[in-house]
Design an enzyme around this catalytic site. Structure first.
Site, PDB file in Angstrom:
ATOM      1  N   LYS A   1       0.819  -1.223   0.000  1.00  0.00           N
ATOM      2  CA  LYS A   1       0.000   0.000   0.000  1.00  0.00           C
ATOM      3  C   LYS A   1       0.846   1.264   0.000  1.00  0.00           C
ATOM      4  O   LYS A   1       2.012   1.258   0.375  1.00  0.00           O
ATOM      5  CB  LYS A   1      -0.976  -0.049   1.162  1.00  0.00           C
ATOM      6  CG  LYS A   1      -2.037  -1.124   0.878  1.00  0.00           C
ATOM      7  CD  LYS A   1      -3.324  -0.921   1.547  1.00  0.00           C
ATOM      8  CE  LYS A   1      -4.338  -1.928   0.984  1.00  0.00           C
ATOM      9  NZ  LYS A   1      -5.276  -2.379   1.977  1.00  0.00           N
TER      10      LYS A   1
ATOM     11  N   ARG B   1      -3.645 -10.074   4.911  1.00  0.00           N
ATOM     12  CA  ARG B   1      -3.998 -10.169   3.484  1.00  0.00           C
ATOM     13  C   ARG B   1      -2.801  -9.654   2.687  1.00  0.00           C
ATOM     14  O   ARG B   1      -2.439  -8.487   2.800  1.00  0.00           O
ATOM     15  CB  ARG B   1      -5.243  -9.313   3.231  1.00  0.00           C
ATOM     16  CG  ARG B   1      -5.759  -9.335   1.802  1.00  0.00           C
ATOM     17  CD  ARG B   1      -7.006  -8.455   1.679  1.00  0.00           C
ATOM     18  NE  ARG B   1      -7.523  -8.465   0.330  1.00  0.00           N
ATOM     19  CZ  ARG B   1      -7.063  -7.686  -0.640  1.00  0.00           C
ATOM     20  NH1 ARG B   1      -6.097  -6.829  -0.420  1.00  0.00           N
ATOM     21  NH2 ARG B   1      -7.591  -7.760  -1.864  1.00  0.00           N
TER      22      ARG B   1
HETATM   23  N1  HH2 Z   1      -7.374  -3.859   0.319  1.00  0.00           N
HETATM   24  C1  HH2 Z   1      -7.660  -3.894  -1.002  1.00  0.00           C
HETATM   25  C2  HH2 Z   1      -8.746  -4.639  -1.465  1.00  0.00           C
HETATM   26  N2  HH2 Z   1      -9.515  -5.365  -0.620  1.00  0.00           N
HETATM   27  N3  HH2 Z   1      -9.994  -6.124   1.567  1.00  0.00           N
HETATM   28  C3  HH2 Z   1      -9.719  -6.130   2.879  1.00  0.00           C
HETATM   29  N4  HH2 Z   1     -10.448  -6.868   3.729  1.00  0.00           N
HETATM   30  N5  HH2 Z   1      -8.676  -5.389   3.395  1.00  0.00           N
HETATM   31  C4  HH2 Z   1      -7.879  -4.616   2.595  1.00  0.00           C
HETATM   32  O1  HH2 Z   1      -6.953  -3.955   3.133  1.00  0.00           O
HETATM   33  C5  HH2 Z   1      -8.144  -4.594   1.193  1.00  0.00           C
HETATM   34  C6  HH2 Z   1      -9.235  -5.369   0.711  1.00  0.00           C
HETATM   35  C7  HH2 Z   1      -6.804  -3.138  -1.956  1.00  0.00           C
HETATM   36  O2  HH2 Z   1      -5.676  -3.882  -2.337  1.00  0.00           O
HETATM   37  P1  HH2 Z   1      -5.536  -4.802  -3.671  1.00  0.00           P
HETATM   38  O3  HH2 Z   1      -6.573  -5.861  -3.706  1.00  0.00           O
HETATM   39  O4  HH2 Z   1      -4.150  -5.272  -3.738  1.00  0.00           O
HETATM   40  O5  HH2 Z   1      -5.694  -3.792  -4.860  1.00  0.00           O
HETATM   41  P2  HH2 Z   1      -6.906  -3.368  -5.779  1.00  0.00           P
HETATM   42  O6  HH2 Z   1      -8.034  -2.947  -4.906  1.00  0.00           O
HETATM   43  O7  HH2 Z   1      -6.353  -2.239  -6.623  1.00  0.00           O
HETATM   44  O8  HH2 Z   1      -7.302  -4.568  -6.604  1.00  0.00           O
END
Ligand code: HH2
Length: 277
Positions: A222, A256
């Site tokens: 992040k 995660r």
């Molecule tokens: N962060 C993201 C997406 N979903 N769900 C939970 N429970 N907690 C989090 O911190 C969280 C989440 C964002 O990260 P990522 O999936 O890597 O990226 P993107 O949303 O751009 O697909």
């Protein structure tokens, strides 16, 4: 302590659990486009399980700051073929969605967990989860919405606000008939928060965990990690592992992450030290 999900009762009392991220998207902030095809996404699922992921988290809509919403049919078309394969891999499968229709379709196909960045606040989402006999759910805190959340982040001390929000969402879900053992909560690192607020949520994470449901935390790659290290998104593996370890040390029971192999190795060191306490 455990997390009840559709097919698995996940023990959360011992070694912390690693949730491996599978983004079936063209535009996720750190790996968009890499696992967009069903074949690539499934191969990634298999790899993460081989690396030691305890849970897979499939997402088909990016929630990075400024990201556009994905239409329902497109989200289902991305997700369902991958989910069909993922549920055969022997680990619980979570679906990262806020749409009740997607929740219902995925639960019908055997998904174990609903992971909702909106904490089931979209109309019909709470009902979709409550209608299932046993699925797990992760309720995450988000201030605002992905399209605009970083333009107007939270004001003031984030810790009590996040804690009160999560408590309220848990109570609403319990009132809808969902057992406490099915629920975990997440402070939502990076979702409408300043860098200082994100680190306050880490420094004082104990205040969030205090007596409530188990904590799941996602620091992986992040931007707050980029802010304090000066590293680009593709270079944030070490800071991500460090943050995951600090979160676990402060009580998180699930992390995660994108970098499963490295996180699993770090947590083995944490576990070995803990055994000797
Ligand atoms: N962060 C993201 C997406 N979903 N769900 C939970 N429970 N907690 C989090 O911190 C969280 C989440 C964002 O990260 P990522 O999936 O890597 O990226 P993107 O949303 O751009 O697909």
């Amino acid at each position: 302590m455990h997390w009840q999900t559709s097919r698995f009762r996940i023990d959360l009392a011992g070694q912390p659990r690693v949730m491996g991220i599978v983004n079936v998207t063209p535009d996720s902030f750190s790996d968009g486009g890499r696992f967009h095809s069903t074949r690539a996404a499934l191969a990634h699922c298999e790899r993460l399980v081989a690396e030691g992921a305890d849970i897979l988290d499939l997402g088909a809509e990016s929630s990075r700051p400024g990201s556009p919403a994905v239409p329902l049919d497109e989200e289902l078309a991305r997700l369902l073929p991958v989910l069909r394969g993922a549920v055969t891999l022997g680990v619980p499968v979570s679906v990262d969605t806020y749409k009740p229709e997607v929740m219902r379709e995925c639960l019908a196909l055997g998904a174990d967990i609903v992971n909702d960045i909106w904490a089931l606040r979209q109309p019909g989402a709470r009902e979709a989860v409550a209608a299932h006999a046993a699925c797990g759910v992760c309720l995450m805190h988000m201030h605002g919405e992905p399209a605009t959340m970083q333009l107007a982040p939270m004001q003031g001390d984030a810790v009590p606000q996040v804690k009160a929000f999560l408590r309220e969402q848990v109570l609403a879900l319990r009132a809808a008939g969902v057992a406490a053992e099915r629920i975990v909560v997440d402070p939502g690192i990076g979702f409408g928060k300043t860098v200082a607020q994100n680190f306050a949520l880490l420094a004082r994470q104990g205040e969030l965990a205090d007596g409530g449901p188990p904590l799941l935390v996602g620091w992986s790659r992040k931007s707050s990690l980029g802010q304090v290290t000066g590293l680009d998104v593709g270079e944030r593996m070490v800071p991500s592992v460090a943050a995951a370890l600090l979160a676990v040390e402060r009580g998180a029971r699930v992390v995660r992450v994108h970098d499963v192999r490295e996180t699993v190795a770090a947590l083995k060191v944490w576990g070995a030290a803990r055994q000797e306490q």
